[in-house]
Design an enzyme around this catalytic site. Sequence first.
Site, PDB file in Angstrom:
ATOM      1  N   HIS A 172      -6.592  -5.696  -1.664  1.00 56.69           N
ATOM      2  CA  HIS A 172      -5.541  -4.700  -1.469  1.00 56.69           C
ATOM      3  C   HIS A 172      -4.319  -5.219  -0.721  1.00 56.69           C
ATOM      4  O   HIS A 172      -3.232  -4.673  -0.873  1.00 56.69           O
ATOM      5  CB  HIS A 172      -6.119  -3.486  -0.737  1.00 56.69           C
ATOM      6  CG  HIS A 172      -5.179  -2.331  -0.645  1.00 56.69           C
ATOM      7  ND1 HIS A 172      -4.579  -1.763  -1.759  1.00 56.69           N
ATOM      8  CD2 HIS A 172      -4.701  -1.636   0.430  1.00 56.69           C
ATOM      9  CE1 HIS A 172      -3.794  -0.774  -1.375  1.00 56.69           C
ATOM     10  NE2 HIS A 172      -3.849  -0.679  -0.059  1.00 56.69           N
ATOM     11  N   ASP A 207      -8.321  -5.219  -6.521  1.00 60.38           N
ATOM     12  CA  ASP A 207      -8.015  -4.090  -5.639  1.00 60.38           C
ATOM     13  C   ASP A 207      -8.277  -2.799  -6.399  1.00 60.38           C
ATOM     14  O   ASP A 207      -7.675  -2.557  -7.445  1.00 60.38           O
ATOM     15  CB  ASP A 207      -6.548  -4.160  -5.206  1.00 60.38           C
ATOM     16  CG  ASP A 207      -6.092  -2.896  -4.484  1.00 60.38           C
ATOM     17  OD1 ASP A 207      -6.949  -2.205  -3.896  1.00 60.38           O
ATOM     18  OD2 ASP A 207      -4.882  -2.611  -4.507  1.00 60.38           O
ATOM     19  N   SER A 225       0.830  -1.198   0.000  1.00 60.95           N
ATOM     20  CA  SER A 225       0.000   0.000   0.000  1.00 60.95           C
ATOM     21  C   SER A 225       0.874   1.261   0.000  1.00 60.95           C
ATOM     22  O   SER A 225       1.772   1.387  -0.830  1.00 60.95           O
ATOM     23  CB  SER A 225      -0.955  -0.034   1.194  1.00 60.95           C
ATOM     24  OG  SER A 225      -1.932   0.968   1.094  1.00 60.95           O
TER      25      SER A 225
END
Length: 464
Positions: free
Chosen positions: A442, A389, A180
Amino acid sequence: MSKAWKLKLLLLLQLLLLSQHDVDSASVISYLPGFEGLLPFHLETGYIGVGEGEKVQLFYYFIKSENNPEEDPLIIWLTGGPACTALSALAFEIGPLTFKTEGYNGGLPSLVSTSYSWTKVASIIFLDQPVGTGYSYSTTPLSYKPSDTGEAKQTYEFLQKWLVENPQFVSNPIYVGGDSYAGIVVPAIVQQISIGNEHGYKPQINLKGYILGNPSTDLDSDHNSKIPYAHRMGLISDELYESLKRTCQGNYVKVDPTNTKCLKLMEDYGKCVSRINEGLILIALCDLASPNPYSGEHGGRSYLQTLVQSDLSLPTPDCYMYRYLLASHWANDEDVRRELHVVKGSIGKWMRCNWDLPYEKDIKSSVPYHRNNSIIGDYRSLVYSSDHDMMVPYIGTEAWIKSLNYSITDDWRPWFVNNQVIGYTRTYANNMTFATIKGGGHTAEYKPEESFMMFQRWISGRPL
């Protein structure tokens, strides 16, 4: 001074040194509240001071490889956010423990073992970074704002000092990893290490490469890629997509306020995706509050996380956010803090993500760092994206990799587990491997087995 007083003074100094050593040294943890029995792996926790006067105390969890820690790779892993705790990666993504959500009826949450921990083949330092994240704290009020570049420097300093305290790992292959928002910072850390090695700073770090999962790279570009992604996934119509492209000219972040047609089309787009879970578009949103906590108006993930932390609106067990509530209960328990050797009074309430932390995003794009790292060192890199994602869509990741103009050595092809297609991969001449995980979200938590198989093959030098 008499001989007796000299001996007493010498003894006092020795005691002070031993006391200081006890503060600085890591603590081996054999039991954790909520886990039944002895931990089936080697866990240490501790702090390392960095920055001026070592006023910043960075907390970490260290788990030795369950395979061959003397030779297996050592990874320092950063969670995204910024300012999301390392416990997220350890308990929800790539670590050997997780929270049991079934049958919870109050009290201290239970921990159970996972089947696909990356620590099966590598030793991992899970670091609470930047200061103000998790259990990391400052001994005095900060005179500066934590930042991307500051985090890169402090992580390098942390790793150097950790290796001084743990010299048995100096010769192990070392990798920097994260997912991320860590995609912004990890390439900068790699550059810091490279420069330090080049200048002969000790200890020399045996850096072999880096790992990025669903990585942020350029926040505006990442966000702009959501529109074509939504179109590819059938979330918006062909007509709306073409109108958006034509009217907004590919810029969906900083829309000209006089471009009323674009603003209206963006409203139409919002209506189509406002009830989509960006973390994994296949699963339902948690109905914690109205309006939709994922709308841009409320800061998306951070708003939803704030609800969990505030106890104003609690998720139900079938909500994917429920385990975050359990983590908050667990990490704020006094017995847990005592077992983890958290310094008493160092922080107030533990938060999975400290969204209120003042933080300067001073790296606008990590692409230049990727370029520099390919020139400075012969590093391997794994960049993986899950195709469901929408927080950091894979097509944005493909676009910045393409902009590097690396030649392709192994073109786009499926990769398999048990003769089933798990995703697709492409390898580049600079030792960069790009991989997708089919049906994933994600973070690695949504496809733990597939993520582990990908990591295990890559870290051992085998093709996917």
